[in-house]
Design a protein around this motif. Sequence first.
Motif, PDB file in Angstrom:
ATOM      1  N   LYS A 124       0.550   3.618   2.129  1.00  0.00           N
ATOM      2  CA  LYS A 124       0.891   3.853   3.535  1.00  0.00           C
ATOM      3  C   LYS A 124       2.145   3.067   3.919  1.00  0.00           C
ATOM      4  O   LYS A 124       2.988   3.562   4.664  1.00  0.00           O
ATOM      5  N   ASP A 125       2.295   1.840   3.413  1.00  0.00           N
ATOM      6  CA  ASP A 125       3.496   1.047   3.695  1.00  0.00           C
ATOM      7  C   ASP A 125       4.740   1.712   3.108  1.00  0.00           C
ATOM      8  O   ASP A 125       5.794   1.735   3.736  1.00  0.00           O
ATOM      9  N   THR A 146       0.838  -1.202   0.000  1.00  0.00           N
ATOM     10  CA  THR A 146       0.000   0.000   0.000  1.00  0.00           C
ATOM     11  C   THR A 146       0.874   1.253   0.000  1.00  0.00           C
ATOM     12  O   THR A 146       2.070   1.208   0.313  1.00  0.00           O
ATOM     13  N   GLU A 190       0.656  10.181   4.668  1.00  0.00           N
ATOM     14  CA  GLU A 190       0.002   8.889   4.902  1.00  0.00           C
ATOM     15  C   GLU A 190       0.303   8.334   6.298  1.00  0.00           C
ATOM     16  O   GLU A 190      -0.457   7.511   6.797  1.00  0.00           O
ATOM     17  N   VAL A 191       1.446   8.736   6.885  1.00  0.00           N
ATOM     18  CA  VAL A 191       1.831   8.185   8.195  1.00  0.00           C
ATOM     19  C   VAL A 191       1.736   9.185   9.331  1.00  0.00           C
ATOM     20  O   VAL A 191       2.114   8.880  10.440  1.00  0.00           O
TER      21      VAL A 191
END
Length: 144
Positions: free
Chosen positions: A70-71, A68, A142-143
């Motif tokens: 996010k990853d 993803t 995202e994080v």
Amino acid sequence: MADIERALTFYRDILGFEITQWYGSSAVFLSAGGYHHHIGLNTWYSKGAAPAPERSAGLFHLAILYPTRKDLAAVLKQLIDAKYALTGASDHGVSEALYLNDPDGNGVELYWDRPKEEWPFDAAGNLQMITEALDLADLLSEVH
């Protein structure tokens, strides 16, 4: 690899791969998600050696697919926290990618693929990949 411990600092500690098995003291296998191994590191012919010349035959880079966005953002944060330098960051339309070198000078691409329905196609249905600058601040959002 010239130094397994130095390589492990990169592949295990920064990128997050897990050791699945040591093979003596000169080889180690790493994986993501419990597979027997995705990466094998060894010093059988290279312990203490200098990196291969940049303009010679060999591996251009290895590519590691993250599931993803996010990853990918999480690994970017880990790289920043470790003060590990990127050599590039690109939006290819179909994917977003980070580029860097491992401690032995091997090229590494870290990327995630957008869902196929978001890929850029022209009116005739031909894939139109691009190479544009990746917005790292947007990726990091995202994080946070």
